[in-house]
Design a protein around this motif. Structure first.
Motif, PDB file in Angstrom:
ATOM      1  N   LEU A  32       0.825  -1.202   0.000  1.00  0.00           N
ATOM      2  CA  LEU A  32       0.000   0.000   0.000  1.00  0.00           C
ATOM      3  C   LEU A  32       0.861   1.255   0.000  1.00  0.00           C
ATOM      4  CD1 LEU A  32      -2.832   1.189   0.092  1.00  0.00           C
ATOM      5  CD2 LEU A  32      -2.741   1.051   2.580  1.00  0.00           C
ATOM      6  N   ALA A  33       1.922   1.251   0.763  1.00  0.00           N
ATOM      7  CA  ALA A  33       2.830   2.406   0.797  1.00  0.00           C
ATOM      8  C   ALA A  33       3.474   2.624  -0.568  1.00  0.00           C
ATOM      9  CB  ALA A  33       3.894   2.204   1.868  1.00  0.00           C
ATOM     10  N   THR A  45      -9.877   6.806   1.126  1.00  0.00           N
ATOM     11  CA  THR A  45     -10.424   6.076   2.256  1.00  0.00           C
ATOM     12  C   THR A  45     -11.935   6.004   2.068  1.00  0.00           C
ATOM     13  OG1 THR A  45      -8.663   6.881   3.689  1.00  0.00           O
ATOM     14  CG2 THR A  45     -10.617   5.998   4.763  1.00  0.00           C
ATOM     15  N   VAL A  46     -12.475   4.785   2.094  1.00  0.00           N
ATOM     16  CA  VAL A  46     -13.887   4.559   1.829  1.00  0.00           C
ATOM     17  C   VAL A  46     -14.512   3.906   3.054  1.00  0.00           C
ATOM     18  CG1 VAL A  46     -15.524   3.393   0.309  1.00  0.00           C
ATOM     19  CG2 VAL A  46     -13.372   4.229  -0.610  1.00  0.00           C
ATOM     20  N   LYS A  47     -15.699   4.370   3.422  1.00  0.00           N
ATOM     21  CA  LYS A  47     -16.438   3.773   4.528  1.00  0.00           C
ATOM     22  C   LYS A  47     -17.635   3.034   3.945  1.00  0.00           C
ATOM     23  CE  LYS A  47     -18.154   4.740   9.092  1.00  0.00           C
ATOM     24  NZ  LYS A  47     -18.306   5.737  10.144  1.00  0.00           N
ATOM     25  N   SER A  51     -21.085  -0.028   8.155  1.00  0.00           N
ATOM     26  CA  SER A  51     -19.883  -0.481   8.842  1.00  0.00           C
ATOM     27  C   SER A  51     -19.183   0.700   9.497  1.00  0.00           C
ATOM     28  CB  SER A  51     -18.938  -1.155   7.853  1.00  0.00           C
ATOM     29  OG  SER A  51     -17.726  -1.484   8.485  1.00  0.00           O
ATOM     30  N   ASN A  52     -18.489   0.427  10.584  1.00  0.00           N
ATOM     31  CA  ASN A  52     -17.705   1.461  11.246  1.00  0.00           C
ATOM     32  C   ASN A  52     -16.249   1.428  10.816  1.00  0.00           C
ATOM     33  OD1 ASN A  52     -19.864   2.454  12.755  1.00  0.00           O
ATOM     34  ND2 ASN A  52     -19.581   0.903  14.332  1.00  0.00           N
ATOM     35  N   PHE A  53     -15.894   0.519   9.928  1.00  0.00           N
ATOM     36  CA  PHE A  53     -14.510   0.362   9.503  1.00  0.00           C
ATOM     37  C   PHE A  53     -14.274   1.062   8.173  1.00  0.00           C
ATOM     38  CE2 PHE A  53     -15.367  -3.439  12.075  1.00  0.00           C
ATOM     39  CZ  PHE A  53     -14.447  -3.216  13.079  1.00  0.00           C
ATOM     40  N   ASN A  54     -13.164   1.756   8.085  1.00  0.00           N
ATOM     41  CA  ASN A  54     -12.746   2.384   6.843  1.00  0.00           C
ATOM     42  C   ASN A  54     -11.799   1.442   6.109  1.00  0.00           C
ATOM     43  OD1 ASN A  54     -14.128   4.725   7.492  1.00  0.00           O
ATOM     44  ND2 ASN A  54     -12.358   5.629   8.504  1.00  0.00           N
ATOM     45  N   THR A  55     -11.858   1.488   4.789  1.00  0.00           N
ATOM     46  CA  THR A  55     -10.914   0.715   3.986  1.00  0.00           C
ATOM     47  C   THR A  55     -10.213   1.665   3.035  1.00  0.00           C
ATOM     48  OG1 THR A  55     -12.614   0.199   2.349  1.00  0.00           O
ATOM     49  CG2 THR A  55     -12.241  -1.430   4.076  1.00  0.00           C
TER      50      THR A  55
END
Length: 88
Positions: A32-33, A45-47, A51-55
């Motif tokens: 990813l880096a 960054t997508v939510k 869901s409470n988690f971001n991806t």
């Protein structure tokens, strides 16, 4: 004696599983880096709904452009078929 050997086997199995997960996460973070530093990619960054988690989503600029165009075309098609009151 059997219980001790079974316990040692179980602990070894659990510890090896944990290290595998850490290695996989480290590898994904490194990838990813590398992608985020590449100018050919767009990362956002997508939510996810519900869901409470971001991806973190990364795609090439070309793929992002195609995705955006497809979404706009879908909205245009939806606008043509929708009328107020629910009747066509």
């Amino acid at each position: 004696m059997k219980k001790i050997s079974l316990l040692l086997f179980g602990l070894t199995f659990i510890i090896s599983g944990c290290s595998n997960t850490v290695d996989r996460k480290t590898k994904m973070n490194n990838q990813l880096a590398a992608v985020e530093n590449n100018d050919n990619y767009i990362c956002k960054t997508v939510k996810k709904t519900g869901s409470n988690f971001n991806t973190r989503r990364c795609m090439t600029k070309e793929a992002y452009k195609r995705s955006k165009e497809a979404a706009q075309e879908a909205l245009i098609r939806l606008g043509r078929t929708y009328t107020e009151g629910g009747t066509n």
